[in-house]
Design a protein around this motif. Structure first.
Motif, PDB file in Angstrom:
ATOM      1  N   GLY A 121     -41.373  44.612  16.650  1.00 57.35           N
ATOM      2  CA  GLY A 121     -41.853  44.633  15.139  1.00 57.35           C
ATOM      3  C   GLY A 121     -41.049  45.655  14.534  1.00 57.35           C
ATOM      4  O   GLY A 121     -41.892  45.965  13.428  1.00 57.35           O
ATOM      5  N   ALA A 122     -40.010  46.126  14.626  1.00 54.12           N
ATOM      6  CA  ALA A 122     -39.480  47.170  13.912  1.00 54.12           C
ATOM      7  C   ALA A 122     -37.941  47.341  14.053  1.00 54.12           C
ATOM      8  O   ALA A 122     -37.425  46.776  15.205  1.00 54.12           O
ATOM      9  CB  ALA A 122     -39.997  48.364  14.132  1.00 54.12           C
ATOM     10  N   VAL A 123     -37.188  47.680  13.238  1.00 50.66           N
ATOM     11  CA  VAL A 123     -35.772  47.945  13.196  1.00 50.66           C
ATOM     12  C   VAL A 123     -35.310  49.436  12.560  1.00 50.66           C
ATOM     13  O   VAL A 123     -36.122  49.860  11.798  1.00 50.66           O
ATOM     14  CB  VAL A 123     -34.788  46.915  12.527  1.00 50.66           C
ATOM     15  CG1 VAL A 123     -34.921  45.529  13.011  1.00 50.66           C
ATOM     16  CG2 VAL A 123     -35.231  46.807  10.928  1.00 50.66           C
ATOM     17  N   ALA A 124     -34.323  50.017  13.467  1.00 50.84           N
ATOM     18  CA  ALA A 124     -33.737  51.378  12.808  1.00 50.84           C
ATOM     19  C   ALA A 124     -32.548  51.163  11.935  1.00 50.84           C
ATOM     20  O   ALA A 124     -31.571  50.702  12.432  1.00 50.84           O
ATOM     21  CB  ALA A 124     -34.106  52.188  14.026  1.00 50.84           C
ATOM     22  N   VAL A 125     -32.634  51.502  10.829  1.00 46.00           N
ATOM     23  CA  VAL A 125     -31.362  51.646   9.903  1.00 46.00           C
ATOM     24  C   VAL A 125     -30.701  52.845   9.907  1.00 46.00           C
ATOM     25  O   VAL A 125     -31.229  54.018   9.637  1.00 46.00           O
ATOM     26  CB  VAL A 125     -31.732  51.373   8.600  1.00 46.00           C
ATOM     27  CG1 VAL A 125     -30.561  51.350   7.643  1.00 46.00           C
ATOM     28  CG2 VAL A 125     -32.490  49.878   8.427  1.00 46.00           C
ATOM     29  N   ARG A 126     -29.417  53.086  10.721  1.00 45.19           N
ATOM     30  CA  ARG A 126     -28.777  54.421  10.797  1.00 45.19           C
ATOM     31  C   ARG A 126     -27.796  54.370   9.777  1.00 45.19           C
ATOM     32  O   ARG A 126     -27.147  55.528   9.570  1.00 45.19           O
ATOM     33  CB  ARG A 126     -28.183  54.290  12.423  1.00 45.19           C
ATOM     34  CG  ARG A 126     -29.343  54.107  13.397  1.00 45.19           C
ATOM     35  CD  ARG A 126     -28.710  54.384  14.857  1.00 45.19           C
ATOM     36  NE  ARG A 126     -29.776  53.996  15.851  1.00 45.19           N
ATOM     37  CZ  ARG A 126     -30.525  55.125  16.011  1.00 45.19           C
ATOM     38  NH1 ARG A 126     -30.552  56.334  15.433  1.00 45.19           N
ATOM     39  NH2 ARG A 126     -31.686  54.841  16.975  1.00 45.19           N
ATOM     40  N   GLU A 127     -27.299  53.351   9.112  1.00 39.58           N
ATOM     41  CA  GLU A 127     -26.156  53.407   8.350  1.00 39.58           C
ATOM     42  C   GLU A 127     -26.441  52.455   7.114  1.00 39.58           C
ATOM     43  O   GLU A 127     -26.671  51.274   7.516  1.00 39.58           O
ATOM     44  CB  GLU A 127     -24.745  52.959   8.914  1.00 39.58           C
ATOM     45  CG  GLU A 127     -24.194  53.929  10.136  1.00 39.58           C
ATOM     46  CD  GLU A 127     -23.075  53.361  10.787  1.00 39.58           C
ATOM     47  OE1 GLU A 127     -21.913  53.503  10.091  1.00 39.58           O
ATOM     48  OE2 GLU A 127     -22.994  52.990  11.716  1.00 39.58           O
ATOM     49  N   THR A 128     -25.855  52.835   5.927  1.00 39.02           N
ATOM     50  CA  THR A 128     -25.840  51.904   4.857  1.00 39.02           C
ATOM     51  C   THR A 128     -24.829  51.792   4.072  1.00 39.02           C
ATOM     52  O   THR A 128     -23.769  52.875   4.304  1.00 39.02           O
ATOM     53  CB  THR A 128     -27.062  52.367   3.718  1.00 39.02           C
ATOM     54  OG1 THR A 128     -26.795  53.753   3.406  1.00 39.02           O
ATOM     55  CG2 THR A 128     -28.524  52.425   4.356  1.00 39.02           C
ATOM     56  N   PRO A 129     -24.212  50.858   3.183  1.00 34.12           N
ATOM     57  CA  PRO A 129     -22.977  50.646   2.635  1.00 34.12           C
ATOM     58  C   PRO A 129     -23.082  52.076   1.530  1.00 34.12           C
ATOM     59  O   PRO A 129     -23.842  52.398   0.762  1.00 34.12           O
ATOM     60  CB  PRO A 129     -22.976  49.509   1.762  1.00 34.12           C
ATOM     61  CG  PRO A 129     -24.264  48.753   2.588  1.00 34.12           C
ATOM     62  CD  PRO A 129     -25.118  49.641   3.102  1.00 34.12           C
ATOM     63  N   SER A 130     -21.862  52.876   1.723  1.00 33.77           N
ATOM     64  CA  SER A 130     -21.654  53.867   0.807  1.00 33.77           C
ATOM     65  C   SER A 130     -21.600  53.416  -0.712  1.00 33.77           C
ATOM     66  O   SER A 130     -22.139  54.144  -1.527  1.00 33.77           O
ATOM     67  CB  SER A 130     -20.164  54.439   1.175  1.00 33.77           C
ATOM     68  OG  SER A 130     -20.089  54.927   2.407  1.00 33.77           O
ATOM     69  N   MET A 131     -21.287  52.399  -0.998  1.00 30.16           N
ATOM     70  CA  MET A 131     -21.326  52.007  -2.411  1.00 30.16           C
ATOM     71  C   MET A 131     -22.657  51.881  -3.098  1.00 30.16           C
ATOM     72  O   MET A 131     -22.750  51.989  -4.258  1.00 30.16           O
ATOM     73  CB  MET A 131     -20.658  50.523  -2.651  1.00 30.16           C
ATOM     74  CG  MET A 131     -19.015  50.500  -2.454  1.00 30.16           C
ATOM     75  SD  MET A 131     -18.381  48.735  -2.642  1.00 30.16           S
ATOM     76  CE  MET A 131     -18.893  48.521  -4.279  1.00 30.16           C
TER      77      MET A 131
END
Length: 620
Positions: free
Chosen positions: A518-528
């Motif tokens: 029941g969870a996700v880890a976000v490690r990168e996001t779009p630079s824009m």
């Protein structure tokens, strides 16, 4: 209260509550029955908005006398085989006639082609009357009187006579589009007569029927659609981006000839036009989906208004891809409504008009409006273009930047061409040859048979936006690593869906992975995106994947940033352009898909045909 078996009348009235919502629902069921019977002509008569009278007459195959009693019994039909997944007719439940008869006074008079005479049966509030002989031509006439007299509480929920009549007209038009070879007539004391002559099942006949329903302007502002993918065929027409409506009522969708109002199809149309329309405008569409009956379930709604596809992602992708490809291949086209509006504005005796000013919140348009010095004007039949006080010379054709157009002493506008290349070679182009720049924002161009006015800022904004998008989506989107991973708690099924789309999301610069149940880890996001609300972004993506099995939300956010960059990086209003620059802008517009509207959905140019100009001056 003990459990008991409901009476047949009560069962039919419950079914009527699901199927017979209003008079338009009755008309829909009866017209579908007529079409399933092979009718070539369908006549509908109403009174009192359909509450007092609904009469539907057809010239179909008719009902044999021994079958009339079965026709008004529940779950009796001639349209369904033993396979519930092989539905090839509009109706199949066998509920409509008994449901209508349970809440109204119903009579059915019918005669087959081989019958010597007609027969008639009636139902009053659920009570079936005996079959009796009647006089009638081949076909069937179904008459419904005093709708909901047996359930008077339902009458309190009916709208006014005019609203009910309008809903009936909409139902007939919606069905008629799918059957161009059938003649439809809708008449009555409560309405003006609607006649839709048969046009034939050819492509031209189909478009002619669409024009009958949607107006003669639509074919001139429509793009044909014809695409096939994995056994699903999509055909029809969509409007060009500059031809829109304030609501989605003129978006017609059909699945195997059945008119539907499907959320998935509506969302696909909205997504296909998202790049070229403002949020408060809607495209005009007529789309026909054809696929094997086993791959679509039409038995998910009592009124058969909704459908469920076995592969919704395939259908959505086909619609979005086909529309975008058609828009890209259609070239640059201006809506005829723009020229019509211009004609109305210039026509002597037009209503007084004041310029409303720029669109709120658009700084470049604000600047252009202030720079133009345009304060609005009133007209009279004697002085239709009286501008009042003279405007400064800088706002007319007298700017210093127009020196390049002065190629000789000739006064004719045809001689004021660019010095860089012969204007004659450009007159055959879609946007022609640039002739002048007025109000420091509008390019006036000439083709062989029209006058074109281009908004230079809006046009260049679209060109820059398309270039940015191509650069953005031609390679993986740059991403930024988060100092600490963002943990997003989600329902297990949403987390699983996101994990399944993780590779696609990575292409758009969003790196995520499962982080326990029941969870996700976000490690990168779009630079824009810069600093963004990761929690909300991931939840929005999860919702969209659940609904449409796509990740368009992230792509749309990146496209919105590109649109903002394009707005600030394009040619500004108030900048003087040389003739070479104007012609170069026109050529770029002709080569760029979607350049007929800017990023905000406004038209980038308006075309006025020479014939229209001659009409303004009384030459035609």
């Amino acid at each position: 209260m003990p459990i008991r078996q409901l009476s047949e009348t009560m069962i039919n009235q419950i079914a009527a509550g699901e199927v017979i919502e209003r008079p338009a629902s009755v008309v829909k069921e009866l017209v579908e029955n007529a079409l399933d019977a092979g009718a070539g002509k369908v006549e509908i008569v109403t009174a009192g908005g359909g509450l007092s009278l609904i009469r539907v007459t057809d010239d179909g195959s008719g009902i044999a006398e021994p079958e009339l009693a079965l026709a008004v019994a529940r779950h009796c039909t001639s349209k369904l085989s033993d396979d519930i997944h092989d539905i090839r007719s509009l109706g199949f439940r066998g509920e409509a006639l008994p449901s209508i008869g349970s809440v109204a006074r119903l009579s059915i008079r019918s005669r087959t082609a081989s019958g010597d005479s007609a027969a008639e049966i009636g139902i009053e509030g659920g009570r079936v009357l005996p079959v009796k002989p009647a006089a009638a031509n081949r076909g069937t006439t179904v008459e419904v009187r005093d709708l909901f007299f047996a359930t008077p509480a339902r009458l309190k929920f009916m709208k006014g006579e005019r609203a009910e009549s309008s809903a009936t007209s909409d139902v007939v038009k919606r069905i008629a589009i799918a059957f161009p070879a059938v003649r439809f007539t809708l008449a009555g004391a409560d309405r003006s007569t609607l006649e839709l002559p048969a046009t034939g099942n050819t492509p031209d006949g189909m478009l002619a029927r669409v024009a009958q329903v949607m107006g003669k302007d639509f074919p001139d502002n429509a793009i044909p659609i014809d695409a096939m993918r994995d056994g699903v065929h999509l055909a029809g027409h969509v409007s060009i981006p500059s031809y829109t409506r304030a609501n989605a009522l003129q978006q017609y969708a059909y699945v195997n000839g059945r008119p539907v109002r499907d959320k998935l199809i509506a969302g696909a149309i909205r997504g296909a036009f998202a790049d070229v329309l403002p949020r408060d405008r809607h495209a005009v569409t007529v789309l026909f989906l054809s696929l094997h009956p086993a791959t679509v379930d039409v038995n998910v709604h009592p009124a058969k208004a909704d459908v469920r596809f076995r592969d919704p992602g395939l259908v959505r992708g086909l619609i979005v891809g086909a529309i975008r490809e058609a828009l890209a291949g259609a070239g640059i086209r201006a809506a005829t409504s723009g020229a019509a509006g211009m004609m109305a504005a210039f026509r002597p005796g037009a209503a007084p008009y004041a310029h409303p000013g720029p669109t709120a919140g658009h700084r470049s348009y604000d600047a252009a409006f202030r720079a133009s010095g345009f304060a609005g004007f009133d007209r009279s039949p004697q002085r239709p273009l009286d501008m009042g006080e003279a405007q400064p010379a800088r706002n007319g054709f007298g700017e210093d930047g127009q020196a390049a157009f002065d190629t000789g002493p000739l006064a004719s506008a045809d001689a004021r061409a660019s010095v860089a290349e012969p204007a004659e070679a450009l007159l055959g182009m879609a946007l022609g040859a640039a002739r002048a720049q007025v109000h420091e924002n509008y390019i006036v161009a000439q083709t062989r048979d029209s006058l074109v006015i281009v908004d230079q800022h809006a046009a260049h904004e679209r060109l820059v936006y398309e270039a940015l998008k191509n650069a953005l989506h031609s390679r993986a989107v740059p991403s930024q690593m988060l100092l600490l991973p963002e943990i997003v708690d989600l329902p297990e099924e949403d987390a699983e869906r996101l994990a399944m789309h993780s590779q696609t999301l990575a292409k758009f610069g969003l790196g995520l992975e499962r982080f326990g149940p029941g969870a996700v880890a976000v490690r990168e996001t779009p630079s824009m995106l810069g600093e963004t609300n990761v929690q909300q972004l991931v939840r929005d993506l999860a919702d969209e994947i659940a609904d449409n099995d796509t990740v368009e939300t992230l792509k749309e956010r990146l496209d919105r940033i590109a649109a903002t960059m394009a707005c600030h990086g394009s040619v500004r209003s108030g900048r003087l352009l040389k003739a070479e620059e104007m012609n170069a802008l026109l050529r770029q517009m002709e080569a760029t898909p979607g350049s007929g509207t800017c990023n905000h959905g406004r038209p980038t140019y308006i075309e006025l045909k020479l014939a229209d100009i001659e009409r303004l001056f009384g030459r035609r």
